[in-house]
Scaffold this active site. Structure first.
Site, mmCIF file in Angstrom:
data_model
loop_
_atom_site.group_PDB
_atom_site.id
_atom_site.type_symbol
_atom_site.label_atom_id
_atom_site.label_comp_id
_atom_site.label_asym_id
_atom_site.label_seq_id
_atom_site.Cartn_x
_atom_site.Cartn_y
_atom_site.Cartn_z
ATOM 1 N N GLY A 11 -10.277 -0.616 -0.683
ATOM 2 C CA GLY A 11 -10.280 0.830 -0.961
ATOM 3 C C GLY A 11 -11.450 1.512 -0.270
ATOM 4 O O GLY A 11 -12.559 0.983 -0.250
ATOM 5 N N ARG A 72 -5.170 -2.945 3.789
ATOM 6 C CA ARG A 72 -5.025 -4.168 3.002
ATOM 7 C C ARG A 72 -4.129 -5.095 3.814
ATOM 8 O O ARG A 72 -3.108 -4.662 4.348
ATOM 9 C CB ARG A 72 -4.444 -3.841 1.629
ATOM 10 C CG ARG A 72 -5.421 -2.995 0.810
ATOM 11 C CD ARG A 72 -5.123 -3.013 -0.674
ATOM 12 N NE ARG A 72 -6.325 -2.688 -1.430
ATOM 13 C CZ ARG A 72 -6.654 -1.450 -1.815
ATOM 14 N NH1 ARG A 72 -5.891 -0.426 -1.505
ATOM 15 N NH2 ARG A 72 -7.763 -1.234 -2.505
ATOM 16 N N ASP A 103 -14.288 -6.728 -4.143
ATOM 17 C CA ASP A 103 -14.225 -8.172 -4.392
ATOM 18 C C ASP A 103 -13.160 -8.884 -3.558
ATOM 19 O O ASP A 103 -13.366 -10.016 -3.119
ATOM 20 C CB ASP A 103 -14.086 -8.480 -5.890
ATOM 21 C CG ASP A 103 -12.869 -7.825 -6.515
ATOM 22 O OD1 ASP A 103 -12.207 -7.011 -5.843
ATOM 23 O OD2 ASP A 103 -12.578 -8.124 -7.685
ATOM 24 N N THR A 126 -17.229 0.286 -2.960
ATOM 25 C CA THR A 126 -16.063 0.603 -3.788
ATOM 26 C C THR A 126 -16.458 1.642 -4.837
ATOM 27 O O THR A 126 -17.537 1.529 -5.419
ATOM 28 C CB THR A 126 -15.482 -0.661 -4.477
ATOM 29 O OG1 THR A 126 -14.649 -0.253 -5.574
ATOM 30 C CG2 THR A 126 -16.560 -1.565 -5.048
ATOM 31 N N ILE A 127 -15.600 2.613 -5.052
ATOM 32 C CA ILE A 127 -15.961 3.656 -6.028
ATOM 33 C C ILE A 127 -15.967 3.126 -7.456
ATOM 34 O O ILE A 127 -16.568 3.707 -8.340
ATOM 35 C CB ILE A 127 -15.035 4.898 -5.945
ATOM 36 C CG1 ILE A 127 -13.588 4.547 -6.283
ATOM 37 C CG2 ILE A 127 -15.149 5.583 -4.602
ATOM 38 C CD1 ILE A 127 -12.726 5.776 -6.577
ATOM 39 N N ASP A 128 -15.281 1.988 -7.688
ATOM 40 C CA ASP A 128 -15.078 1.509 -9.067
ATOM 41 C C ASP A 128 -16.313 0.910 -9.730
ATOM 42 O O ASP A 128 -16.338 0.760 -10.942
ATOM 43 C CB ASP A 128 -13.967 0.445 -9.093
ATOM 44 C CG ASP A 128 -12.628 1.033 -8.712
ATOM 45 O OD1 ASP A 128 -12.373 2.183 -9.091
ATOM 46 O OD2 ASP A 128 -11.846 0.350 -8.032
ATOM 47 N N ASP A 130 -17.123 -2.154 -9.690
ATOM 48 C CA ASP A 130 -16.599 -3.294 -10.450
ATOM 49 C C ASP A 130 -17.125 -4.646 -9.974
ATOM 50 O O ASP A 130 -16.557 -5.681 -10.299
ATOM 51 C CB ASP A 130 -15.059 -3.275 -10.422
ATOM 52 C CG ASP A 130 -14.508 -3.313 -9.016
ATOM 53 O OD1 ASP A 130 -15.296 -3.209 -8.043
ATOM 54 O OD2 ASP A 130 -13.280 -3.453 -8.866
ATOM 55 N N ARG A 172 -8.911 0.751 -13.383
ATOM 56 C CA ARG A 172 -7.869 -0.096 -13.992
ATOM 57 C C ARG A 172 -8.482 -1.194 -14.835
ATOM 58 O O ARG A 172 -8.013 -1.490 -15.920
ATOM 59 C CB ARG A 172 -7.000 -0.733 -12.898
ATOM 60 C CG ARG A 172 -5.871 0.176 -12.536
ATOM 61 C CD ARG A 172 -4.740 -0.500 -11.798
ATOM 62 N NE ARG A 172 -4.034 0.552 -11.110
ATOM 63 C CZ ARG A 172 -4.170 0.840 -9.836
ATOM 64 N NH1 ARG A 172 -4.959 0.110 -9.073
ATOM 65 N NH2 ARG A 172 -3.527 1.836 -9.289
ATOM 66 N N ARG A 253 -11.725 9.603 -4.517
ATOM 67 C CA ARG A 253 -12.101 8.716 -3.410
ATOM 68 C C ARG A 253 -12.829 9.446 -2.292
ATOM 69 O O ARG A 253 -13.538 8.829 -1.505
ATOM 70 C CB ARG A 253 -10.849 8.093 -2.789
ATOM 71 C CG ARG A 253 -10.250 7.022 -3.599
ATOM 72 C CD ARG A 253 -9.351 6.171 -2.703
ATOM 73 N NE ARG A 253 -8.834 5.061 -3.439
ATOM 74 C CZ ARG A 253 -9.546 3.978 -3.731
ATOM 75 N NH1 ARG A 253 -10.782 3.860 -3.327
ATOM 76 N NH2 ARG A 253 -8.996 3.003 -4.412
HETATM 77 P P1 ADP Z 1 -11.227 -4.593 -2.285
HETATM 78 O O1 ADP Z 1 -12.050 -5.250 -1.244
HETATM 79 O O2 ADP Z 1 -11.504 -3.129 -2.405
HETATM 80 O O3 ADP Z 1 -11.285 -5.344 -3.604
HETATM 81 P P2 ADP Z 1 -8.546 -5.733 -1.841
HETATM 82 O O4 ADP Z 1 -8.549 -6.515 -3.119
HETATM 83 O O5 ADP Z 1 -7.309 -5.020 -1.455
HETATM 84 O O6 ADP Z 1 -9.704 -4.632 -1.796
HETATM 85 O O7 ADP Z 1 -8.951 -6.751 -0.674
HETATM 86 C C1 ADP Z 1 -9.059 -6.329 0.665
HETATM 87 C C2 ADP Z 1 -8.490 -7.369 1.594
HETATM 88 O O8 ADP Z 1 -9.249 -8.587 1.493
HETATM 89 C C3 ADP Z 1 -7.077 -7.801 1.312
HETATM 90 O O9 ADP Z 1 -6.116 -6.906 1.855
HETATM 91 C C4 ADP Z 1 -6.996 -9.140 1.990
HETATM 92 O O10 ADP Z 1 -6.784 -8.998 3.389
HETATM 93 C C5 ADP Z 1 -8.404 -9.688 1.790
HETATM 94 N N1 ADP Z 1 -8.406 -10.636 0.660
HETATM 95 C C6 ADP Z 1 -8.332 -10.360 -0.665
HETATM 96 N N2 ADP Z 1 -8.339 -11.488 -1.405
HETATM 97 C C7 ADP Z 1 -8.399 -12.520 -0.532
HETATM 98 C C8 ADP Z 1 -8.433 -13.948 -0.665
HETATM 99 N N3 ADP Z 1 -8.394 -14.541 -1.857
HETATM 100 N N4 ADP Z 1 -8.509 -14.689 0.476
HETATM 101 C C9 ADP Z 1 -8.539 -14.094 1.679
HETATM 102 N N5 ADP Z 1 -8.511 -12.767 1.873
HETATM 103 C C10 ADP Z 1 -8.449 -11.978 0.796
#
Ligand code: ADP
Length: 320
Positions: A11, A72, A103, A126-128, A130, A172, A253
């Protein structure tokens, strides 16, 4: 010359651009060549990688979002795809990577380190808010300020019409946006995913506050805090008043990053580059008790976030 690649992922958050600017300029100052990767891991897979210069990041410190774009990528969760992505770094002699994200992005970065030995540094964007290991993430302060602006506006109309008003904010799994904006906005009730709230109690509090002379109420509701429709109907049933609902959505956002997020961006970025200078990889940069620090990336990911119970209690105590 040594090289660092940088990407923004997951995000988007206000302050990502300010952070990118600082990575590019501070990295060049520390005698690295800096490479931007477009659309997070999706761009790493495709090889959308280009060199960045001080002028590549002109006029972005004040902009929300990310000029590198973010995406993503489900594909990236497959080992073979990551292998191909790493080849796009290796073929350019890049073995340092700064990941600005949440994360999920950290999990991807950790995989690149464990499987291929890439020196990865995570910067929390991240804005959350978290990520448990750091007190604050980039974008959180700006998002709370955006919510506060909305709460201030709503207060005017609430007071005039003597309304009960519900503001739905992002969160969430993590109620920090609701908690901080609720406390700073002087709201009567904050509902967060971490604490199960009895909706009847919320409605009874509205009645109690009316007895104490309050003519309007503001309730901040994090999207993961339960069934909103049920909250509305419980309030209607017990108070006889129909609450208005304002859902802020993606407005939270965007926007120009706050002073706090811009300063944090510069501090996180320079700390990350300094770690790479020292040959350290697989670290997550954060802020704890007002001090910038770094810790093992995997350990950072394993920390469990909880809501600040003292702040939560304070929202209730101050809403008499
Ligand atoms: P954020 O970083 O904001 O938590 P996402 O959870 O959508 O956002 O994660 C961003 C990207 O990181 C995902 O689209 C994916 O490409 C990668 N990613 C997430 N989890 C994994 C994982 N367990 N192993 C490898 N890549 C991951």
């Amino acid at each position: 010359m040594k090289k660092i690649a940088v990407l923004t992922s997951g995000g988007d958050a206000p302050g990502m651009n300010a952070c990118l600017r600082a990575v590019v300029r501070y990295g060049i100052y520390r005698e690295y060549k800096i490479y931007g990767i477009e659309r997070g891991y999706a761009g790493l897979i495709k090889g959308d990688i280009f060199q960045m210069y001080p002028r590549s990041v002109s006029d972005i410190i004040q902009r929300g979002g990310t000029i590198l774009k973010t995406a993503r990528s489900l594909e990236f969760k497959q080992f073979e795809v990551r292998e191909q992505a790493v080849e796009n770094l290796r073929s350019r002699d890049i073995d340092n990577l700064i990941v600005i994200g949440g994360d999920g992005s950290y999990a991807g970065a950790l995989a690149l380190h464990k499987e291929f030995g890439i020196n990865v540094i995570g910067i929390p964007g991240t804005i959350d808010n978290d990520l448990a290991y750091t007190d604050f993430t980039l974008g959180f302060d700006t998002a709370v300020n955006t919510v506060l602006g909305a709460i201030n506006n709503l207060r005017d109309t609430n007071a005039s019409h003597e309304r009960v008003s519900i503001v739905e904010v992002m969160g969430r799994n993590c109620g920090d946006i609701a908690l901080y904006s609720g406390l700073a906005g002087g709201c009567e009730y904050v509902l967060v995913p971490e604490i199960k709230t009895d909706f009847k109690e919320v409605a009874e509090r509205v009645n109690l506050s009316a007895k104490r002379g309050k003519t309007s109420n503001m309730i901040v509701f994090a999207e993961g805090a339960g069934d909103k429709t049920e909250l509305i109907s419980t309030i209607k049933q017990i108070t006889g008043r129909t609450p208005t609902v304002t859902t802020l959505g993606h407005i939270q956002r965007g926007g120009s990053p706050s002073n706090v997020d811009r300063v944090l961006a510069a501090q996180f970025a320079s700390y990350a580059v300094d770690l790479l200078c020292k040959g350290e990889g697989a670290k997550a940069v954060g802020i704890k008790d007002n001090k910038i620090f770094a810790m093992d990336l995997e350990a950072a990911l394993n920390e469990k976030k909880d809501i600040d119970k003292n702040l939560y209690k304070m929202t209730q105590l101050l809403s008499l």
